[in-house]
Structures are given as C-alpha cells and as structure tokens.
Design a protein around this motif. Structure first.
Motif, mmCIF file in Angstrom:
data_model
loop_
_atom_site.group_PDB
_atom_site.id
_atom_site.type_symbol
_atom_site.label_atom_id
_atom_site.label_comp_id
_atom_site.label_asym_id
_atom_site.label_seq_id
_atom_site.Cartn_x
_atom_site.Cartn_y
_atom_site.Cartn_z
ATOM 1 N N ILE A 389 0.867 -1.177 0.000
ATOM 2 C CA ILE A 389 0.000 0.000 0.000
ATOM 3 C C ILE A 389 0.906 1.229 0.000
ATOM 4 N N HIS A 390 0.712 2.157 -0.958
ATOM 5 C CA HIS A 390 1.507 3.385 -0.970
ATOM 6 C C HIS A 390 0.637 4.564 -0.527
ATOM 7 N N PRO A 391 1.026 5.245 0.537
ATOM 8 C CA PRO A 391 0.299 6.456 0.943
ATOM 9 C C PRO A 391 0.736 7.657 0.085
ATOM 10 N N HIS A 443 4.216 12.751 -3.574
ATOM 11 C CA HIS A 443 5.038 11.553 -3.402
ATOM 12 C C HIS A 443 4.381 10.514 -2.522
ATOM 13 N N CYS A 444 5.003 9.340 -2.519
ATOM 14 C CA CYS A 444 4.628 8.311 -1.554
ATOM 15 C C CYS A 444 5.197 8.731 -0.206
ATOM 16 N N HIS A 445 4.422 8.577 0.873
ATOM 17 C CA HIS A 445 4.906 9.016 2.179
ATOM 18 C C HIS A 445 5.538 7.891 2.997
ATOM 19 N N ILE A 446 5.784 6.738 2.389
ATOM 20 C CA ILE A 446 6.764 5.829 2.997
ATOM 21 C C ILE A 446 8.058 6.585 2.729
ATOM 22 N N ILE A 447 8.693 7.082 3.769
ATOM 23 C CA ILE A 447 9.666 8.154 3.528
ATOM 24 C C ILE A 447 10.859 7.654 2.720
ATOM 25 N N GLY A 453 12.948 8.235 -4.711
ATOM 26 C CA GLY A 453 12.559 8.763 -6.019
ATOM 27 C C GLY A 453 11.100 8.615 -6.376
ATOM 28 N N MET A 454 10.273 8.070 -5.472
ATOM 29 C CA MET A 454 8.835 7.970 -5.762
ATOM 30 C C MET A 454 8.197 9.318 -5.424
ATOM 31 N N MET A 455 8.655 10.312 -6.173
ATOM 32 C CA MET A 455 8.275 11.696 -5.890
ATOM 33 C C MET A 455 8.364 12.485 -7.188
#
Ligand code: C2O
Ligand code: CU
Ligand code: CU
Length: 477
Positions: A389-391, A443-447, A453-455
């Motif tokens: 799951i990507h927040p 972005h994804c908030h899995i930091i 780079g998921m931003m």
C-alpha cells in the motif's frame, strides 16, 4: 452502526513484507506518556502570531539507562505543538542549529511554495529565516517535519517531526474536547530500534521499502500510560513513522468516534472499533470511557501489541453528545472538461517511481493553474500478490477523495485530506485545487520511497502574475 473494518487489502498490509519488523511489547516499566507542550508564541496580537522554531540536536531519556541521541524542534526530541489560528498572519523564524542542512516542511498547510518547506528551501547550519504567511484553512491536525532530499527519512528518524494544530471559530463552536494536555492529546506514533547503549542507527536498519523498528514510541515515550481524568478524550493521532502502518483497536473492542482526518473535520462523525493509519495520515478520535471506573485500565493496540495504557481515574459525568454535522466540504465544481492528471506509483524497493520516473529536483512534472480544479487519478500499479500500500501525499493543497476503483470512498474520507493510502491495483480519484502558487512535491509518504525517487513536482502558476521559481539542484545544495 459501528464499523469494524480496516478497509484496506489485507494481503498488502505491511505484515506481509519480506522485511517486516513486528512490534514487540517492550519489557521496561510503563512510563508516563510525554505530552508535548504547546509552543509559546514569541508574541501574539489580534492579527498576528510570532514563533521561533529551532531544529536542534540533543539527548533524550527514552529507555532506562543511557540517553539516546536525538533531534527535535525546540527540544531534544520531536517538538512542541505549534498552534496557528485561522485568519492570523503568521511569522515563524526557523533556525537550524544542526550540523547539516534541513528544511521545515509544513505538512498539510496551505501556503505558497516558498513557505511549504519542500526540498527547494534549505536552511543551512547556523542560519535562520523568517516565514510570513496567512493561516487560512479549516481547523485540523497537521505536522511539521524535515524534508531535505534525499535525507528526509533519516532526519525524521532522528526526531524532526512535531504536531501543528490549526484552530478556527467553527471548530471552537462545537461541543468537542479541547483542553490541550488534559482531554485533547496528540499521539505521534513511531517505531524505533534501540541498538547498543540505547542509540538509533538509521544506516544499520536501512530498508529501501521503509525503515522500521520493533519498539513503538508514542510522543517519544516507550511503553506509555496516560491518566484519564475526563470521561471523553480527544486524541489527535499522527502516523509519524517512516514506514509502519498502525492498525488500532482498544481492549474490550471499545468503540471510538473519528471526528477529523488530515485536513479538516469529517462531514459526520464515524464510529469505529478498528482504524488503520498509513504514514503521515492523521485521525482525530474521541474516546468515551464512561463504562470504566477508577482503577480500570484500557489498552490501545496496534495489531496485537499494546502501545498505550490508559489508567482510568475519577471523572465527572459528561452527557454531551457529538454533533452529527461537523463540517461542510466546499470544493470547487468540476465539469466534463475538467482535466485529468494520471499518476502511477510503481515498484518497490529501489525500483520505486512515479510515472516511470525517479524524482529530479530540476524537472517540473506537472502544471496546474492557481484556483483551477482538476481530477487526479492515483494508481498503485503494484501486484495484488506481494505488492504494498503506498500512501500518496501532495504538498500545497488539501484534496477531496472522490472514489476508490469507481466506488465510494471510505466513510472516514469525507473531509479534506492530504495523504491517501492506495491499495495495489487500485485507482483513487481525488479533486485537487491550489490556493497558492509555487513548486510543490507529491510523493509516496513511505519516507524511504520518497527519498528513493517515488516523488515528483508540480508548478502552480497564476496566469495573471507568472513567476519564475527557483529550483535547487542536488549539487547546489
Ligand atoms: Cu509530509 Cu513531502 O511530506
Ligand atoms: Cu507534505
Ligand atoms: Cu511507497
């Protein structure tokens, strides 16, 4: 009717990750829950509020024995709660007393790009700067955290995160608990691994899918208890973890009422026994302890591990009922011509990307006009089998959730949100508009995914006043 569903796709819960670190019940005595003080304004007038926020390093007594080296805002770990009143002009002096650059990101705050504190606005060691903006958004629980790319995750892990509370007259008119520190309590949920001498070691624990530790830390407290002295208590819960999802429920299956999400109150209160929060999401809940008597204990669990113990004391009877109408979301209208932005979050580990690209500070990925309202379709292209799951989070705005795979959003998604969890193989439609210009990250908030780079970033322009926004570069930092 009480909902007892976590809603998300169970096979994608973080418990199924190869690298999952299960929480363990700490074997240290219970500690009194630390409740961050409210940060005192340097000055406040009828129209203006002045604050100073200092990022600093220090030591904190978290475990028995050796202190842990930590970072925080105006204190050694995490920070004081910063209160903004809607309608006031806010002036915040941000000061960096660390030995590396940082940024001050106001997660959830509707402010121009140069105030937002994303990666283009570094404050170098020893420097300070003054942020001037107007607070103009509904009452909510937001937060402040560091956001220098690509070391956001590490700085947050060190402790650079704190609660921000926006107050407004509407919320103040509702019969809700709001005696800060007594019946209105922030709960910042994080997890850490304590290494030798009680120190944290971000690099030793590194995982590109998100760093985790086996020990729950609530407001910087391990194994906390809280003294309940009022029948009803409002908790402002923030998932401040780098990676961990929290699946919350109480002993005795005690039900609670969610009144707010990320960026506002919910339209109507929703009663739950179970609630899942993904990284950066907030939920304000009201818990009614009327069925308990002095000496009883109520426990809050995440999955099956106790994370907070509530010790019940004498309290006065409170017959107040929560209003059925809490908030009216006023989003701009959409038309059949409303443009649609498609965002695909793909991959896991080092492969994470948005629309097949890794983040580049020098590249603008999307554009939107000030005040225009657009539909964004956020897809998580991970496999249902083995995906996560990507927040998904956007800076600079609060959005409205329209649908999940064509179906109605969950009942606690009726208010404004800035972070939305997306299941593998799910497309979530949201309505997005900006009240301020600038360059904003999404972005994804899995930091670690964000740093990995998921931003991407969007430029918001006012066509009447086109501006040139300064983009930093990794090398110029
Ligand atoms: Cu909470 Cu880009 O961050
Ligand atoms: Cu943010
Ligand atoms: Cu992610």
């Amino acid at each position: 009717n009480t909902i007892n569903d976590y809603f998300f796709y169970e096979p994608a819960f973080n418990t199924h990750d190869g690298g999952y670190v299960p929480l363990e019940e700490p074997n240290i005595p219970e500690q009194k829950l630390k409740i961050p003080e409210a940060l005192k304004p340097d000055k406040e007038t009828d129209t203006d509020m002045y604050y100073t926020v200092i990022a600093e390093a220090g030591e904190s007594q978290i475990m028995p024995g050796q202190k842990t080296k930590t970072w925080g805002y105006n204190q050694p770990l995490l920070g004081k709660t910063i209160i903004f009143k809607r309608g006031k002009n806010i002036h915040v002096t941000v000061k960096n007393e660390l030995s590396e650059l940082t940024t001050y990101h106001w997660h959830g705050l509707n402010v121009p790009g140069d105030i937002d504190g994303g990666c283009h606005t570094p404050v170098y060691p020893g420097e300070s700067k003054v942020l001037n903006f107007k607070c103009d958004q509904p009452a909510a629980t937001l937060w402040l955290h560091a956001h220098p790319c690509p070391s956001t995750a590490e700085q947050v892990w060190h402790g650079l995160a704190t609660a921000v509370v926006v107050k407004d007259e509407h919320e103040a008119s509702l019969p809700l608990p709001r005696n800060y520190g007594v019946d209105d309590i922030p709960l910042i949920l994080q997890d850490r691994k304590f290494h030798e001498d009680n120190q944290w070691d971000y690099h030793a624990d590194y995982d590109p899918d998100g760093v985790q530790g086996p020990t729950a830390m609530i407001n910087g407290t391990v194994n906390p208890y809280f003294d309940v002295t009022t029948q009803k208590v409002r908790f402002r819960i923030l998932d401040g973890a780098n990676r961990r999802e929290w699946r919350l429920h109480f002993s005795d299956n005690l039900s609670f009422t969610q009144i707010a999400g990320d960026g506002s109150l919910l339209e109507h209160p929703v009663k739950f026994t179970h609630l899942m929060l993904t990284c950066a999401e907030r939920a304000e809940i009201v818990v009614d302890f009327s069925n308990y008597k002095p000496g009883d204990e109520v426990t809050l669990y995440s999955d099956d591990v106790p994370i907070v113990h509530f010790r019940i004391h004498e309290f006065a009877k409170d017959d107040s009922t929560l209003p059925d109408k809490l908030f009216k979301l006023n989003a701009p209208e959409i038309t059949p011509d409303t443009p649609v932005h498609k965002i695909i979050m793909s991959g896991m580990d080092e492969e994470v990307a948005i629309n097949d690209k890794k983040f580049n500070m020098q590249r603008i990925d999307s554009k939107q006009t000030l005040g225009s309202c657009e539909i964004w379709e956020i897809t998580n292209s991970n496999d249902c089998d083995g995906g996560m799951i990507h927040p998904y989070h956007m800076h600079g705005c609060q959005f409205q959730v329209l649908s999940r795979n064509g179906k109605a959003p969950y009942p606690n998604e009726t208010g404004l949100k800035d972070t939305i969890a997306v299941d593998p193989n799910e497309t979530v439609k949201i309505k997005v508009w900006f009240d301020h210009t600038g360059v904003f990250m999404y972005h994804c908030h899995i930091i670690e995914h964000e740093d990995g780079g998921m931003m991407a970033q969007i430029e918001v322009q006012d066509p009447k006043k086109p501006q040139k926004f300064n983009l930093m570069d990794m090398d110029t930092l």
